[in-house]
Design an enzyme around this catalytic site. Structure first.
Site, PDB file in Angstrom:
ATOM      1  N   TYR A 109       4.145   1.822   0.922  1.00  8.97           N
ATOM      2  CA  TYR A 109       3.423   1.768  -0.355  1.00  8.97           C
ATOM      3  C   TYR A 109       3.614   0.372  -0.938  1.00  8.97           C
ATOM      4  O   TYR A 109       4.725  -0.170  -0.944  1.00  8.97           O
ATOM      5  CB  TYR A 109       3.984   2.813  -1.333  1.00  8.97           C
ATOM      6  CG  TYR A 109       3.341   2.740  -2.703  1.00  8.97           C
ATOM      7  CD1 TYR A 109       2.268   3.554  -3.029  1.00  8.97           C
ATOM      8  CD2 TYR A 109       3.792   1.818  -3.658  1.00  8.97           C
ATOM      9  CE1 TYR A 109       1.659   3.471  -4.268  1.00  8.97           C
ATOM     10  CE2 TYR A 109       3.180   1.720  -4.905  1.00  8.97           C
ATOM     11  CZ  TYR A 109       2.120   2.557  -5.203  1.00  8.97           C
ATOM     12  OH  TYR A 109       1.509   2.472  -6.427  1.00  8.97           O
ATOM     13  N   GLU A 197      -3.341  -0.972  -5.905  1.00  7.80           N
ATOM     14  CA  GLU A 197      -2.447  -0.067  -5.193  1.00  7.80           C
ATOM     15  C   GLU A 197      -2.883   0.051  -3.738  1.00  7.80           C
ATOM     16  O   GLU A 197      -4.044   0.346  -3.467  1.00  7.80           O
ATOM     17  CB  GLU A 197      -2.505   1.307  -5.862  1.00  7.80           C
ATOM     18  CG  GLU A 197      -1.527   2.289  -5.265  1.00  7.80           C
ATOM     19  CD  GLU A 197      -1.617   3.656  -5.939  1.00  7.80           C
ATOM     20  OE1 GLU A 197      -2.682   4.287  -5.863  1.00  7.80           O
ATOM     21  OE2 GLU A 197      -0.611   4.073  -6.531  1.00  7.80           O
TER      22      GLU A 197
END
Ligand code: GDP
Ligand code: MN
Length: 390
Positions: A109, A197
């Site tokens: 991530y 993101e």
């Protein structure tokens, strides 16, 4: 403002960030053609909606024939895809993104956000990618790495190495990670994004080689900066936004749909928030947030009423005006105009204070229309809640 994954990937590509080869398709025939053109033996068909959580909801499929690309696209386009981020009504899939499937070794991530606490751009990274980052933060907070960027200095290479090391990237992947994080940072700054993101950022195998690749990307841009971001503004997909919110912004109104039954028309964002709180405190549920702003003309008030009433759940409208720049007489005229033009059937609870308040009250009283007036916000909220509860 949000954009689709395919737009985010095209944007990132222009910053030199590695993404899989792919193309967007609006029909099954086009999808098959895109898959032929990009070549390979396996493809990922990805529903393009603004919400995340598509993987778990069946919106991301890996297939190994062109025929399957076509069939999967056909089954996705036009459907309401419901994910944990869309709400129960889901979002309609209007297009898919087809890309060459990657040989994923591990998922990470990587996010950049403007942290309001420190007022700084902050890198958030985790070795636990591909899944809900909120879940990771709850269950294993130690696996979330944060690195704050000093705005006076900018992002330094050592910070990127620190982040990469902390999530377990090393060897040949290290320089790739540094370059990727810096490019993402540059993109965020250049394009006035509030958030970027990448989930997952993946280590993929290409023959003998290992490569870092962006497999999913989401961006959120600062609405107040869109005036200077033409290319970004052009990526706007109005179909993904609440039509009432789009219409409201065209009239200079700030409207956000909520799920209650008391419509709200207020001046000032702070007072609008306080009005929602007051309704909730009295046991009611607001149907919307609406800030008419300063200097609201009768036309603007009429538009506000119309937009609020487009929501079929609205059973009463609370009008709360504390006029400084505004004028209570104008608001009153606007309400009368709205009642006549829109044939408003639901009760209007009106609280006026400030500039020209006496005139405003007089106009309402002499209108011959039934307004329920209140002296202050608390009383107005209590009346509105009592009315909708019958
Ligand atoms: P989201 O669920 O909306 O966040 O959609 P993602 O694009 O993140 O896809 C969900 C999951 O699908 C990822 O975590 C991957 O495991 C898988 N996935 C996405 N793209 C690919 C790909 O190119 N190849 C393979 N093998 N899996 C993929
Ligand atoms: Mn994802």
């Amino acid at each position: 403002m949000n954009i689709h994954e395919y737009q985010a990937k095209e944007l990132l590509k222009s910053y030199g960030v590695p993404t899989p080869i792919g193309g967007v398709a609006y029909s099954d025939a086009q999808a098959a053609q895109v898959a032929e053109e990009i070549g390979g033996e396996r493809w990922v068909v990805k529903a393009q909606i603004h919400a995340g959580g598509r993987g778990k909801a069946g919106g991301v499929k890996v297939v190994d024939t062109i025929e399957a690309v076509r069939k999967t696209t056909d089954s996705l386009i036009g459907t309401h895809l419901v994910t944990h981020q869309t709400g129960p009504e889901g979002s309609v899939v209007q297009r898919v993104w087809i890309e060459q499937a990657s040989q994923i070794k591990k998922e990470y991530y990587l996010g950049l956000v403007i942290d309001r606490g420190t007022q700084r751009i902050t890198i958030i990274a985790s070795s636990e990618g591909g899944m809900d980052i909120e879940e990771v933060a709850k269950a294993t907070p130690e696996k979330i790495i944060k690195e704050v960027v000093d705005p006076a200095i900018g992002l330094r290479d050592f910070q990127c190495r620190k982040v990469a090391t902390a999530i377990g990237l090393k060897g040949k992947l290290m320089p790739q990670a540094v370059k990727l994080i810096k490019s993402l940072y540059r993109c965020l700054r250049d394009r006035d994004a509030l958030q970027a993101e990448i989930n997952p950022l993946a280590v993929v195998t290409l023959g003998e080689e290992e490569k870092l690749m962006v497999l999913d990307a989401k961006f959120n841009f600062d609405d107040n900066a869109l005036y200077r971001q033409k290319a970004i503004t052009e990526m706007r997909d109005l179909a993904e936004e609440d039509p009432k919110e789009v219409e409201a912004s065209g009239h200079g109104l700030n409207y956000i749909a909520l799920d209650g039954n008391i419509g709200c028309i207020v001046n000032g964002a702070g007072l609008a928030m306080a009005s929602l709180d007051a309704i909730t405190l009295h046991g009611g549920r607001p149907a919307n947030f609406l800030d008419v702003g300063g200097g609201a003309s009768p036309e603007k008030v009429t538009n506000a009423c119309r937009i609020v009433l487009e929501d079929p759940n609205v059973k009463a409208i609370l009008v709360n005006i504390f006029a400084g720049i505004n004028r209570c007489d104008w608001i009153a005229l606007g309400l009368i105009q709205a009642c006549n033009a829109l044939q408003i059937k639901v009760p209007l609870i009106v609280r006026l204070a400030g500039t020209n308040v006496e005139e405003g009250r007089k106009i309402l009283a002499e209108s011959g229309l039934k307004f329920i007036t209140a002296e202050n916000l608390d009383a107005a909220a209590a009346k509105a809640v009592a009315i909708v509860k019958g």
